[in-house]
Scaffold this motif. Structure first.
Motif, mmCIF file in Angstrom:
data_model
loop_
_atom_site.group_PDB
_atom_site.id
_atom_site.type_symbol
_atom_site.label_atom_id
_atom_site.label_comp_id
_atom_site.label_asym_id
_atom_site.label_seq_id
_atom_site.Cartn_x
_atom_site.Cartn_y
_atom_site.Cartn_z
ATOM 1 N N ALA A 1 95.551 43.754 -88.244
ATOM 2 C CA ALA A 1 96.935 43.274 -88.316
ATOM 3 C C ALA A 1 97.913 44.438 -88.378
ATOM 4 O O ALA A 1 97.714 45.404 -89.106
ATOM 5 C CB ALA A 1 97.112 42.370 -89.537
ATOM 6 N N GLY A 2 98.974 44.338 -87.571
ATOM 7 C CA GLY A 2 100.058 45.315 -87.618
ATOM 8 C C GLY A 2 99.861 46.557 -86.784
ATOM 9 O O GLY A 2 100.723 47.438 -86.773
ATOM 10 N N TRP A 3 98.759 46.637 -86.018
ATOM 11 C CA TRP A 3 98.499 47.860 -85.254
ATOM 12 C C TRP A 3 99.515 48.026 -84.124
ATOM 13 O O TRP A 3 99.915 47.083 -83.451
ATOM 14 C CB TRP A 3 97.090 47.826 -84.650
ATOM 15 N N VAL A 4 99.947 49.276 -83.928
ATOM 16 C CA VAL A 4 100.868 49.625 -82.847
ATOM 17 C C VAL A 4 100.674 51.104 -82.548
ATOM 18 O O VAL A 4 100.251 51.868 -83.433
ATOM 19 C CB VAL A 4 102.330 49.320 -83.257
ATOM 20 N N ASP A 5 100.952 51.511 -81.321
ATOM 21 C CA ASP A 5 100.730 52.930 -80.980
ATOM 22 C C ASP A 5 101.938 53.579 -80.308
ATOM 23 O O ASP A 5 101.821 54.656 -79.736
ATOM 24 C CB ASP A 5 99.493 53.085 -80.092
ATOM 25 N N ASN A 6 103.109 52.916 -80.363
ATOM 26 C CA ASN A 6 104.290 53.496 -79.724
ATOM 27 C C ASN A 6 105.552 53.066 -80.460
ATOM 28 O O ASN A 6 105.537 52.118 -81.245
ATOM 29 C CB ASN A 6 104.372 53.078 -78.252
ATOM 30 N N ASN B 1 108.334 52.079 -78.969
ATOM 31 C CA ASN B 1 109.173 51.236 -78.114
ATOM 32 C C ASN B 1 109.580 49.960 -78.854
ATOM 33 O O ASN B 1 108.898 49.513 -79.769
ATOM 34 C CB ASN B 1 108.432 50.874 -76.825
ATOM 35 N N GLY B 2 110.655 49.363 -78.395
ATOM 36 C CA GLY B 2 111.069 48.081 -78.952
ATOM 37 C C GLY B 2 111.638 48.192 -80.357
ATOM 38 O O GLY B 2 112.104 49.252 -80.784
ATOM 39 N N PRO B 3 111.582 47.101 -81.116
ATOM 40 C CA PRO B 3 112.236 47.076 -82.432
ATOM 41 C C PRO B 3 111.591 48.021 -83.441
ATOM 42 O O PRO B 3 112.248 48.442 -84.396
ATOM 43 C CB PRO B 3 112.089 45.616 -82.871
ATOM 44 N N MET B 4 110.307 48.360 -83.255
ATOM 45 C CA MET B 4 109.652 49.216 -84.238
ATOM 46 C C MET B 4 110.284 50.610 -84.270
ATOM 47 O O MET B 4 110.461 51.203 -85.345
ATOM 48 C CB MET B 4 108.153 49.313 -83.924
ATOM 49 N N GLY B 5 110.622 51.143 -83.116
ATOM 50 C CA GLY B 5 111.278 52.445 -83.080
ATOM 51 C C GLY B 5 112.620 52.412 -83.787
ATOM 52 O O GLY B 5 112.977 53.343 -84.532
ATOM 53 N N LEU B 6 113.373 51.328 -83.578
ATOM 54 C CA LEU B 6 114.673 51.182 -84.239
ATOM 55 C C LEU B 6 114.518 51.109 -85.750
ATOM 56 O O LEU B 6 115.223 51.795 -86.501
ATOM 57 C CB LEU B 6 115.375 49.924 -83.712
ATOM 58 N N LEU B 7 113.571 50.292 -86.210
ATOM 59 C CA LEU B 7 113.375 50.115 -87.649
ATOM 60 C C LEU B 7 112.905 51.400 -88.320
ATOM 61 O O LEU B 7 113.393 51.776 -89.395
ATOM 62 C CB LEU B 7 112.378 48.986 -87.902
ATOM 63 N N LEU C 1 104.816 47.380 -91.896
ATOM 64 C CA LEU C 1 103.761 48.110 -92.598
ATOM 65 C C LEU C 1 102.840 48.812 -91.603
ATOM 66 O O LEU C 1 102.393 49.941 -91.834
ATOM 67 C CB LEU C 1 102.961 47.156 -93.481
ATOM 68 N N GLY C 2 102.580 48.138 -90.477
ATOM 69 C CA GLY C 2 101.761 48.761 -89.440
ATOM 70 C C GLY C 2 102.424 49.988 -88.845
ATOM 71 O O GLY C 2 101.766 50.997 -88.572
ATOM 72 N N GLY C 3 103.731 49.914 -88.643
ATOM 73 C CA GLY C 3 104.460 51.083 -88.149
ATOM 74 C C GLY C 3 104.362 52.247 -89.113
ATOM 75 O O GLY C 3 104.210 53.406 -88.715
ATOM 76 N N ARG C 4 104.446 51.941 -90.398
ATOM 77 C CA ARG C 4 104.327 52.990 -91.421
ATOM 78 C C ARG C 4 102.944 53.632 -91.373
ATOM 79 O O ARG C 4 102.802 54.852 -91.464
ATOM 80 C CB ARG C 4 104.585 52.370 -92.800
ATOM 81 N N ARG C 5 101.913 52.787 -91.242
ATOM 82 C CA ARG C 5 100.541 53.296 -91.284
ATOM 83 C C ARG C 5 100.130 54.008 -90.003
ATOM 84 O O ARG C 5 99.568 55.111 -90.041
ATOM 85 C CB ARG C 5 99.572 52.132 -91.530
#
Length: 493
Positions: free
Chosen positions: A244-249, A251-257, A444-448
């Motif tokens: 859960a929460g995995w991401v590798d870039n 892009n999109g709202p995660m970069g903004l946050l 939380l995934g973005g943080r990790r």
């Protein structure tokens, strides 16, 4: 339309699969999901560009060493042996593949075309060769596959960005794709850039424009290849699987946050009332596999090209204001350890006000901070980083100041096509626990996974956050006092 039901793992059992873009965000999740949930799959061929000093095997190992593949390794330890890198390049004719490679893949039954350059500022020539011509080259090769059962072309819901209501159909072309490819092959880059706005009818970027051209190719090949067009909206962190929460870039709202949470992004060029449409990457990948399965077991009506808008329904979207507020609430509880300043800032939809705010709130502090870094003998980086932030916000302005409605009936029907057994592993339901709960997992995934910050340092981050917040209030108070004093000196004395 005739359909003979066979469950998904059985359809992929013994089948060879070919994937372009397997090293990208969606491609990685697709490879992992096929291997884990279709354990009897034969071979998974992944097109990969060669890199100087790195073999294809080394590049593949770099991809599969990540946490994304940990569950697969524990459940099916030998599954990765089925992955075979194929040297190639989507910018080249025949995808840069050798005759030997194509012969080796002559039994491929399923093709997933996920490769694309998602950079909005690519020169038109490069974007056409990468996003448009590669689609023609792939489909020409697919026509030679004697066992082919389905080709999924992964597009985007924004390939006709001037339409704020997008249905699951192919829209009329803005330009003949053959002419576009011919110009990209014959004209040099400066010449093509000179005519870019005229040729693209002032499209907001070359990415969405060239993806729209690629859909026209799919429409023209619809009777030659068992084809599906799949359009994801903004693809975000995994919701449930394999982690859960995995991401590798970014892009999109995660970069903004994360930019806001780090204290670097303090000015946004966006309309806080506009809603953002996001779909978790694991949901979209499951839907892609279901769409391929459905195409393989179904004989569609002649001339029909199935199109799926993999997008959230309006009641499962939130506006930017809510997104940023909820993100701030969470980061107040779980801040970043590497934040440079206390989070905060202002958003506006006016580009002129944005320019002023960006200069005052980001460029001036960046110049000052870089000067301190130089004095301290460290390499400056903030000014360069802010240039990238500025360019990104300007390029995204059209999309962050408009709102789309995506009709997704075909996408929703994929869930109903599943058997009870398949629904366990391939359900396309999303935001099952709730939308805000998903965004909490995503942050939380973005943080990790992006900031590489373990949960164990949260207490330390909280202490730093409290100190920076106090300093932020003190600085604002001093500036307010100085401003008031200057006004008093000018008008009261």
């Amino acid at each position: 339309m005739q359909q003979k039901f066979v469950d998904i793992p059985a359809v992929f059992a013994g089948a060879d699969v070919f994937i372009t873009g397997g090293s990208g965000f969606m491609g990685k999740v697709l490879v992992e999901k096929l291997l884990r949930s279709c354990p009897q799959i034969a071979r998974v061929f992944v097109l990969m560009r060669p890199k100087r000093g790195k073999s294809l095997e080394d590049r593949l190992k770099t991809i599969t060493d990540g946490v994304l593949f940990d569950t697969l390794k524990s459940e099916h330890p030998d599954a990765l042996r089925k992955v075979h890198p194929i040297e190639g390049d989507c910018t080249q004719l025949k995808l840069g593949m050798s005759a030997e490679s194509m012969e080796r893949m002559s039994d491929v039954q399923f093709v997933f075309h996920a490769a694309a350059s998602v950079r909005f500022d690519d020169p038109l020539k490069d974007a056409i060769l990468t996003n448009t011509r590669s689609t023609r080259e792939l489909l020409d090769w697919a026509k030679t596959l004697r066992k082919l059962r389905a080709v999924v072309h992964i597009s985007t819901t924004y390939c006709n960005p001037e339409l704020l209501r997008v249905e699951e159909k192919i829209y009329p072309p803005k330009m003949d794709w053959r002419d576009a490819i011919r110009m990209a092959e014959t004209l040099d880059m400066p010449t093509l850039e000179t005519f870019k706005d005229k040729l693209t009818q002032f499209a907001p970027n070359t990415y969405t424009y060239t993806k729209g051209l690629a859909e026209q190719i799919c429409h023209d090949y619809r009777n030659d290849v068992p084809l599906v067009v799949f359009r994801p909206s903004i693809v975000t962190n995994t919701e449930r699987e394999p982690v859960a929460g995995w991401v590798d870039n970014f892009n999109g709202p995660m970069g903004l946050l994360l930019g806001c949470a780090s204290g670097v992004v303090r000015t946004g060029l966006l309309d806080l009332k506009k809603r953002i449409n996001c779909i978790p990457v694991d949901v979209s990948i499951k839907a892609i596999i279901v769409a391929a399965w459905k195409r393989a077991i179904t004989e569609p009506d002649t001339g029909i090209l199935p199109v799926y808008n993999s997008a959230a329904e309006p009641d499962k979207t939130i506006n930017y204001g809510t997104l940023l507020y909820d993100g701030k609430v969470l980061f107040d509880r779980i801040p970043l350890t590497n934040m440079l300043w206390a989070p905060g800032g202002t958003a506006t939809s006016s580009k002129y006000i944005f320019y002023l705010l960006f200069f005052c709130c980001q460029l001036v502090p960046a110049l000052f901070a870089d000067a301190l870094l130089r004095i301290g003998g460290k390499a400056p980086f903030l000014l360069k980083l802010n240039r990238k932030i500025f360019d990104a916000q300007v390029s995204l302005r059209y999309f962050m100041n408009n709102e789309w409605v995506f009709v997704n009936e075909n996408f929703k029907q994929l869930e109903y096509a599943l058997s009870n057994a398949d629904r366990k592993n391939f359900s396309t339901n999303y935001f099952v626990q709730g939308m805000m709960e998903y965004y909490e997992i995503a942050i939380l995934g973005g943080r990790r996974y992006l900031m590489k910050e373990p949960d164990e340092n949260i207490d330390m981050a909280l202490r730093k956050y409290r100190r920076l917040r106090v300093l932020n209030y003190l600085l604002k108070s001093v500036l307010a006092f100085l401003l008031a004093y200057c006004v008093y000196r000018k008008y009261a004395l």
